[in-house]
Design a protein around this motif. Structure first.
Motif, PDB file in Angstrom:
ATOM      1  N   TYR A 442       0.846  -1.187   0.000  1.00 54.99           N
ATOM      2  CA  TYR A 442       0.000   0.000   0.000  1.00 54.99           C
ATOM      3  C   TYR A 442       0.881   1.237   0.000  1.00 54.99           C
ATOM      4  O   TYR A 442       1.767   1.380   0.843  1.00 54.99           O
ATOM      5  N   GLU A 455      -4.437   2.383  -0.691  1.00 57.65           N
ATOM      6  CA  GLU A 455      -4.788   2.308   0.729  1.00 57.65           C
ATOM      7  C   GLU A 455      -5.969   3.223   1.012  1.00 57.65           C
ATOM      8  O   GLU A 455      -6.033   4.349   0.516  1.00 57.65           O
ATOM      9  N   LEU A 479     -12.601   1.052  -3.170  1.00 57.74           N
ATOM     10  CA  LEU A 479     -11.526   0.127  -2.865  1.00 57.74           C
ATOM     11  C   LEU A 479     -11.366  -0.827  -4.027  1.00 57.74           C
ATOM     12  O   LEU A 479     -12.291  -1.535  -4.393  1.00 57.74           O
ATOM     13  N   ALA A 481      -8.882  -3.853  -5.564  1.00 55.60           N
ATOM     14  CA  ALA A 481      -7.808  -4.785  -5.228  1.00 55.60           C
ATOM     15  C   ALA A 481      -7.771  -5.909  -6.240  1.00 55.60           C
ATOM     16  O   ALA A 481      -8.808  -6.377  -6.689  1.00 55.60           O
ATOM     17  N   GLU A 596      -6.991 -11.407   3.170  1.00 61.88           N
ATOM     18  CA  GLU A 596      -7.067  -9.952   3.035  1.00 61.88           C
ATOM     19  C   GLU A 596      -7.743  -9.554   1.739  1.00 61.88           C
ATOM     20  O   GLU A 596      -8.519  -8.584   1.698  1.00 61.88           O
ATOM     21  N   HIS A 597      -7.504 -10.300   0.666  1.00 61.83           N
ATOM     22  CA  HIS A 597      -8.156 -10.003  -0.612  1.00 61.83           C
ATOM     23  C   HIS A 597      -9.666 -10.190  -0.506  1.00 61.83           C
ATOM     24  O   HIS A 597     -10.448  -9.373  -1.018  1.00 61.83           O
ATOM     25  N   GLN A 600     -11.172  -7.263   1.343  1.00 60.90           N
ATOM     26  CA  GLN A 600     -11.179  -6.043   0.541  1.00 60.90           C
ATOM     27  C   GLN A 600     -12.239  -6.086  -0.559  1.00 60.90           C
ATOM     28  O   GLN A 600     -12.729  -5.041  -0.986  1.00 60.90           O
ATOM     29  N   THR A 606     -16.796  -2.752   1.798  1.00 64.71           N
ATOM     30  CA  THR A 606     -16.687  -1.585   0.917  1.00 64.71           C
ATOM     31  C   THR A 606     -17.787  -0.574   1.195  1.00 64.71           C
ATOM     32  O   THR A 606     -17.565   0.638   1.113  1.00 64.71           O
TER      33      THR A 606
END
Length: 625
Positions: A442, A455, A479, A481, A596-597, A600, A606
């Motif tokens: 990030y 980020e 966001l 990713a 983490e993906h 996100q 979100t």
């Protein structure tokens, strides 16, 4: 005919005969030789270390007149003149011993001080010895302060106490203080040997060692226990009878405990505690003996040349020292010491002892690489090639934390599979295939690269932003990713695959534990050869502390049991790759990035980030299951 107890019969009558208090003897002898005398002495120390004895020898030194009657103050009283004989027998009129525990009031002290105005009757000095002086009342202390500070030239005060902290500082400042230390166990044992030789009584070294240890630094206690042991043993000192009298734990029980811990034998530990319970042996004494054994083992492991060769159990400690690694010995020693304090909190002392011994099995000196079950299973082989494709398992997300001004917690939905169309990065030359994965970084300014998500805006501990920035921050947060890409095909390494599988089986069977497991997890197998009905393995280990013969022998034993044929293992140093521990670490990192993906990409996360402009995902709050 009555006999005198050993503690009185062998009380020293001169400074030369005293043992274990050389620092006090030297100071007093030099002062007497140089005629540099103080008017008040304070002797402190635990019971039975020689406070009263030093006081009597000092009184003889001050009043000795020599065999011919023409002697003076000396550091070597003759013991033959009338004053010396009277002081030894307790009949010397100018030497007064007062027990402050039973004469603690101001009246008793006043009566003693009233006699101080008169000069000695037969001696050169009057000596007032007040034992357990800390028991005096405050009024009694106040009554003696003036006389203690400026006594007549012919008067000497000798105070003795086991608790100097209770003596007023006004008294301490008027005295010359000497601390008589507890005596070393070897010093007590040597003195007991001399006493038994003088008495003509046969004594085993082990018996004297037990008595010296039980005395806890007190020579009087040691001689009293010896009297009791002689009576118990019908005139002799045998180790077995002394151990029975003291209730000490036999070394065979300690040997069984250490061997069971080394072998991971929980049933053996339970049986050992049951035996101690049946014999009525103390749990605290067991831990004390265990700590003593571990201390001797640690000395042999760390400094073999410092081991006591005269110890009759030296061969036993040598054998036990080979069963445990040095850091295991240190850990178990600490647990044994701490466990003694926990016995009082247990339902009964034997259950507390059993829990402590089982804790020795549960505690592991090393934790890295112990989760063998978390390793990603090998994937299917690609058609037309021998290369195995390793696929990271889909992680199950436990929870994530999203924080606006206050932290908001949200439960995460089921994981979403990564798109199959994402291109796979190529493994770099020289980098293990399980580490050739994209890292999500990030940028501080929120400007992400082509493969890195920006980020979210930060809210905490940041300086106020300019108006344009605040306007931009008030817009809904977006966001973006990239999904973690599938792994590149791994370089074929069947030797490492076989080693990882072998280690996993040994861990599952619990045949390797503690440092042996750590050594196996940190090892890279670089060669394996079948020969003569057995196998030879060459392992590379980077950490020098793991390349020791004790651990290698225990690993060979576990491998031989698993493979059911003789095994030889050779160790070498150097940097390692593709070890079981490295594979476990890579698998955990893959699951973490995948979790983490998923967080996100989650719609709820979100939406919360969009609703609260200052919200952010708290670092470290995402944990894959």
């Amino acid at each position: 005919m009555s006999s005198m107890v050993l503690a009185r019969k062998y009380r020293p009558h001169s400074f030369e005969a005293m043992v274990g208090q050389g620092h006090v003897v030297q100071a007093l002898s030099n002062a007497l030789t140089q005629q540099r005398l103080h008017h008040a002495y304070l002797f402190t120390g635990t019971r039975g270390v020689g406070k009263t004895t030093v006081s009597r020898i000092l009184a003889k030194s001050l009043n000795c007149v020599g065999p011919d009657g023409g002697g003076g103050i000396t550091a070597h009283p003759c013991g033959q003149c009338q004053p010396c004989r009277d002081i030894d027998s307790g009949r010397f009129v100018d030497y007064v011993e007062l027990d402050a525990a039973s004469n603690r009031g101001v009246e008793e002290i006043s009566q003693l001080l009233d006699q101080s105005v008169y000069k000695p009757v037969v001696g050169r000095f009057k000596v007032y010895m007040i034992d357990e002086v800390h028991m005096l009342t405050n009024h009694a202390f106040n009554a003696m302060l003036k006389t203690l500070e400026e006594p007549p030239d012919y008067l000497k005060f000798v105070l003795a106490t086991t608790d100097p902290q209770k003596v007023p500082v006004t008294v301490l400042s008027r005295c010359l203080q000497f601390n008589l230390r507890p005596m070393a166990m070897q010093t007590v044992q040597d003195h007991l040997h001399q006493v038994m030789a003088a008495e003509g009584i046969s004594a085993e070294p082990g018996a004297l060692s037990l008595l010296a240890r039980a005395a806890r630094g007190s020579m009087r206690d040691a001689l009293s226990l010896t009297d009791q042991a002689i009576a118990f043993g019908n005139g002799g000192l045998l180790e077995a009878s002394v151990r029975q009298m003291l209730g000490a734990v036999d070394r065979q029980h300690i040997q069984k405990i250490i061997e069971s811990v080394s072998a991971g034998d929980g049933a053996g530990l339970v049986a050992a505690v049951d035996t101690l319970r049946e014999l009525g042996l103390s749990a605290s004494g067991t831990l004390e003996e265990l700590a003593t054994a571990l201390q001797r083992m640690a000395v042999i492991q760390a400094v073999p040349q410092a081991a006591d060769a005269s110890d009759p159990d030296a061969a036993l400690w040598q054998a036990l020292a080979r069963l445990l690694a040095p850091d295991e010995t240190q850990l178990f020693y600490s647990l044994a010491l701490q466990g003694r304090a926990e016995l009082a909190l247990a339902p009964d002392e034997y259950s507390g002892l059993l829990m402590l011994l089982l804790r020795l099995l549960a505690f592991k000196p090393a934790q890295a690489g112990q989760q063998m079950g978390d390793r990603a299973p090998p994937g299917p082989k690609a058609e037309g090639s021998g290369a195995a494709v390793r696929q990271a398992p889909e992680p199950v997300v436990q929870k994530a934390v999203v924080a606006p001004a206050a932290v908001v917690r949200a439960a995460m939905p089921a994981p979403v599979a990564a798109p199959a169309s994402t291109p796979a990065p190529q493994a770099s030359q020289g980098i293990p295939p399980w580490e050739a994965l994209p890292d999500q970084a990030y940028e501080a300014d929120g400007d992400a690269g082509p493969d890195m998500p920006p980020e979210p805006p930060r809210h905490h501990a940041e300086p106020p932003a300019p108006p344009s920035s605040r306007l931009a921050a008030s817009a809904p947060a977006t966001l973006v990713a990239e999904a973690p890409a599938p792994e590149a095909p791994a370089i074929a390494d069947p030797l490492s695959d076989r080693w990882v599988s072998l280690v996993a089986q040994m861990v599952e069977r619990n045949s390797i534990t503690a440092l042996v497991r750590e050594m196996a997890m940190q090892a890279q197998c670089i060669a394996s050869m079948e020969e003569g009905g057995g196998s030879r393995w060459r392992l590379r280990i980077e950490r020098e502390s793991l390349r020791v013969d004790q651990l290698r022998e225990r690993l060979v034993q576990a491998m031989s049991q698993l493979l059911e044929h003789p095994v030889e293992v050779e160790l070498e140093g150097g940097a390692t790759v593709n070890t079981p521990a490295q594979r476990d670490q890579a698998a955990r990192e893959r699951r973490q990035r995948a979790a983490e993906h998923l967080i996100q990409q989650d719609s709820l996360v979100t939406s919360v980030l969009a609703q609260y402009p200052g919200a952010r995902i708290v670092a470290g709050s995402i944990r894959p299951l």
